[in-house]
Enzyme design. Structure first.
Site, PDB file in Angstrom:
ATOM      1  N   ASP A  35     -55.146   9.871  76.053  1.00 21.60           N
ATOM      2  CA  ASP A  35     -55.491   8.457  75.997  1.00 21.60           C
ATOM      3  C   ASP A  35     -56.950   8.351  76.453  1.00 21.60           C
ATOM      4  O   ASP A  35     -57.538   9.320  76.941  1.00 21.60           O
ATOM      5  CB  ASP A  35     -54.552   7.595  76.864  1.00 21.60           C
TER       6      ASP A  35
HETATM    7  C1  BGC Z   1     -55.143   2.585  75.290  1.00 18.80           C
HETATM    8  C2  BGC Z   1     -54.567   3.194  74.028  1.00 18.80           C
HETATM    9  C3  BGC Z   1     -55.547   3.051  72.896  1.00 18.80           C
HETATM   10  C4  BGC Z   1     -56.840   3.719  73.298  1.00 18.80           C
HETATM   11  C5  BGC Z   1     -57.897   3.694  72.223  1.00 18.80           C
HETATM   12  C6  BGC Z   1     -56.527   3.128  75.572  1.00 18.80           C
HETATM   13  O1  BGC Z   1     -57.133   2.487  76.635  1.00 18.80           O
HETATM   14  O2  BGC Z   1     -54.278   2.823  76.363  1.00 18.80           O
HETATM   15  O3  BGC Z   1     -53.346   2.600  73.717  1.00 18.80           O
HETATM   16  O4  BGC Z   1     -55.036   3.598  71.736  1.00 18.80           O
HETATM   17  O5  BGC Z   1     -57.349   3.071  74.449  1.00 18.80           O
HETATM   18  O6  BGC Z   1     -58.441   2.454  72.053  1.00 18.80           O
END
Ligand code: BGC
Length: 750
Positions: free
Chosen positions: A295
């Site tokens: 993530d």
């Molecule tokens: C979120 C994810 C997301 C990623 C990319 C993160 O902060 O938890 O769900 O896909 O950012 O934007």
């Protein structure tokens, strides 16, 4: 000696001449006819360690054309592309931007490895569908698959290859802003929805209408304590296996190409560094062959978790756990080569990760045609097409949940003069949430526009009633009351801004705002029928307004077609069919409140004296509206629940049937739900567990016998080590229109 020398010279010259004559061959990895694995092996042996680290590096992109060409930061990223140090960008969108960067990768980098473009396409790209939580309330898996398919089609037409969806986190906490992204509180249903979403997004990945999906957040992110974003998770292994893991598994089984690590710890280990989660469960037990992406920054954040001393250590721990691509923390691009040179990580570990990135680049055909997804004419024709909007309307209508309809005040009469009250009835920005990809609020139909289009402008009198922050004042209230006094019916939109749905939007207070309650109380004094529409990306506590309205319609966040869908529901052009997939708490202090809880040592009686039982002194144990609940303009009666056999052996099957009658005066749809309870097992099982459902359509007055077939699989569960258990014993089987009001029969597994 001289002779020898001249012989060597002769041979060298001959070799040179021969080499010059040799036809120039295309490297195997560029040969479209070669098998993908052969191409990957060829490419890997040509890559430097730095280029391999580059393939595992995913950076936040943005815009690279126009004034951005003078931006040092952006140009630095372009230079990294030239040097083969970026394998994927997120947040670069549109054919123009993606093509521009792809060209650099193909034409200016040493090996010409294409870039994967990723973006959070959560519920539509340009045509915005209902938020996933709302969509799940439709209980319409084919429609859910269609919705994801359209999101993918639009995204692919805009140059994208990959989305970070579906979110498969089971959650019992509406304070968590991200419940909007999931499918609610139920594991069985959440698993089916996860699979439908993956299928819709990916298809067979063999055309330019589908994109890679990423199942997230692996694992158990929905259990963040107190619903606070980026908070800790501490769940037992039985909860992990039975409640949290199955939807991710269902998505993987449906072919999800990629899986995203979660931010939280599981059993004290950050998920990105969890060998148990990634190597043992995902790769070994589930046989996942795809790519694991972190993530945002989660590799680097292994450090603040207190599990790695520095970035190099974090890089080491992430790769050792089996995680692969680094979104934005840049620890791999910085330290991976060094870790291999020092012998801490092996080339095999690196090659395994890199080959999975390369696999999808080959699979999507990007080596053979890097601009497959870069057709501007297709982009224009696909985005926000009439056909896509028609599906978004269907999806929005079936997402709406009718919670209350006293004296059948809905549907509206055609001749009604309407007092439409509520800032969110008009403010398009507030109808849209945080995850709207490239959707534009201006493209959406507001509730005001929807009603005016149907009833005529003169019949819909709008007053805001409260401000953007949901507070009110005397003038706003008195204007709304004046409008209501001249109307036949009041439609009041309350709730919270859509902008408070999504990541980093945790709320400790999910009551209806004081200003809105005050407004509704004043409106009630007019004696006019009041219909409340709730705009919110989560179940809110509606207890305070429960008696202030004749009808309550949970609209969630419905996307582009909001106003049209709401109008179809209010007028009865569409008979409501949604059932909530998350319990509506009676009070914030009750959270977490969910239907499939355990029974406790001292279950409180439904009514009567609850002394010394597990209960609150001040509020009921039950939620205001339970899981699976939702009304229709008609009514459904259940009778004659029966089993084909009251006992079954482990390999047997039992047919459960029930008669459902549409006993009202409208044709309509009903979600018939089947639950079980395992009375005694080697671990305690929930008081009810959904194990089947059918969405049926019945003409007014008609009946249908609905049947379900249960087998051992439906009666089994996991132990704490992830082994499937099917244990003989007594069960109960329930069928009904929600998780609370059910018919019940006993059953035994021999
Ligand atoms: C979120 C994810 C997301 C990623 C990319 C993160 O902060 O938890 O769900 O896909 O950012 O934007």
């Amino acid at each position: 000696m001289r002779k020898q020398l001249s012989l060597v010279c002769f041979l060298a010259v001959a070799q040179l001449l021969f080499a010059q004559k040799k036809p120039i061959t295309t490297p195997v990895y560029k040969d479209a006819k070669a098998a993908i694995n052969t191409r990957i092996a060829d490419l890997l042996q040509r890559m430097t360690l730095e280029e391999k680290a580059g393939q595992l590096n995913q950076l936040n992109g943005g815009v690279f054309t126009g004034p951005a060409v003078n931006d040092a930061g952006q140009m630095g990223k372009v230079q990294m592309v030239r040097e083969g140090k970026i394998g994927s960008f997120l947040n670069v969108t549109g054919v123009k931007e993606t093509r521009n960067i792809q060209k650099v990768a193909i034409e200016e980098s040493r090996l010409g490895i294409p870039i994967l473009f990723a973006f959070d396409v959560i519920h539509g790209y340009k045509t915005i569908f209902p938020i996933p939580l709302a969509e799940a309330c439709s209980w319409d898996l084919p429609q859910i698959e269609i919705n994801s398919g359209i999101a993918a089609k639009e995204a692919a037409a805009a140059g994208l290859h990959w989305t970070f969806a579906p979110m498969c986190d089971i959650s019992n906490d509406p304070r968590w802003g991200r419940v909007m992204e999931g499918a609610g509180e139920d594991t069985y249903y959440g698993s089916l929805v996860a699979a439908a979403r993956v299928k819709g997004l990916q298809g067979n990945l063999d055309d330019v209408s589908h994109i890679l999906s990423s199942v997230k957040h692996f694992a158990a992110y929905g259990a963040v304590e107190a619903g606070r974003e980026y908070n800790n998770v501490d769940v037992s292994r039985t909860a992990l296996w039975n409640k949290y893991l199955p939807p991710y598994k269902a998505a993987v089984d449906a072919g999800a190409a990629t899986v995203m690590n979660s931010f939280n710890v599981v059993d004290g280990v950050p998920a990105s560094a969890s060998h148990f989660l990634v190597e043992e469960v995902l790769k070994k037990k589930w046989g996942f062959k795809g790519l694991v992406v972190s993530d945002w920054g989660s590799f680097g954040e292994i450090i603040p978790h207190g599990y790695a001393v520095d970035e190099k250590d974090a890089a080491y721990k992430a790769i050792s756990a089996g995680s692969m691509m680094d979104m934005e923390s840049k620890v791999l691009v910085k330290y991976l080569p060094q870790l291999v040179k020092e012998g801490k990580l092996t080339m095999k570990q690196v090659d395994d990760a890199v080959s999975r990135v390369l696999y999808f680049k080959f699979k999507l055909g990007l080596f053979d045609d890097p601009y497959r997804f870069s057709d501007e004419a297709r982009e224009t024709a696909t985005l926000f097409s009439a056909a896509n909007r028609a599906e978004a309307l269907k999806a929005a209508r079936s997402s709406i949940v009718l919670l209350k309809n006293q004296n059948n005040i809905l549907p509206l009469k055609k001749t009604s003069r309407i007092a439409l009250v509520g800032y969110y009835a008009k403010s398009k920005e507030d109808m849209f949430d945080f995850w709207i990809a490239n959707g534009s609020a201006n493209d959406a139909v507001s509730v005001q526009e929807g009603l005016q289009a149907r009833f005529g402008k003169g019949s819909v009198d709008y007053t805001p009633g409260y401000k953007a922050d949901a507070s009110t004042d005397d003038r706003l209230v008195s204007d709304a009351v004046a409008s209501a006094s001249n109307a036949d019916v009041v439609i009041a939109v309350v709730g919270i801004s859509g902008k408070l749905a999504g990541e980093e939007r945790s709320l400790a207070n999910i009551n209806i705002a004081e200003g809105q309650v005050r407004l509704l109380k004043a409106l009630q004094q007019t004696g006019k029928p009041i219909i409340v529409l709730v705009n919110s990306g989560r179940p809110m506590v509606l207890t305070q307004i429960q008696d202030l309205a004749g009808a309550i319609v949970q609209c969630w966040i419905l996307g582009t077609e909001t106003g049209n869908a709401v109008t179809d529901i209010l007028t009865g052009a569409y008979n409501p069919s949604g059932k909530t997939v998350m319990s509506f708490p009676y009070a914030v202090g009750q959270i977490p409140v969910y239907y499939n809880h355990f029974n406790t040592n001292r279950p409180a009686p439904e009514t009567g004296d609850g002394a010394w039982k597990s209960r609150y002194r001040d509020i009921p144990n039950n939620p205001l509206y339970p899981f699976g609940y939702g009304l229709s303009y008609t009514t459904f009666d259940y009778s004659g629940l029966q089993l084909s056999n009251a006992q079954m052996d482990k390999n047997g099957k039992v047919t459960v049937s029930v008669s459902v009658k549409n006993s009202g005066s409208y044709d309509g749809e009903e979600v018939v739900q089947l639950y079980i309870r395992d009375i005694t097992a080697s671990v305690v099982r929930p008081v009810k567990e959904l194990k089947g459902f059918r969405k049926i359509w019945l003409k007014a007055g008609d009946s249908e016998t609905v049947s379900f077939v249960l087998s051992g699989k439906d009666l089994s569960f996991y132990d704490g080590d992830g082994n499937v258990k099917l244990e003989p014993g007594k069960f109960k089987i329930f069928v009904g229109g929600d998780s609370k009001n059910t018919l019940e029969v006993p059953f035994e597994l021999k």
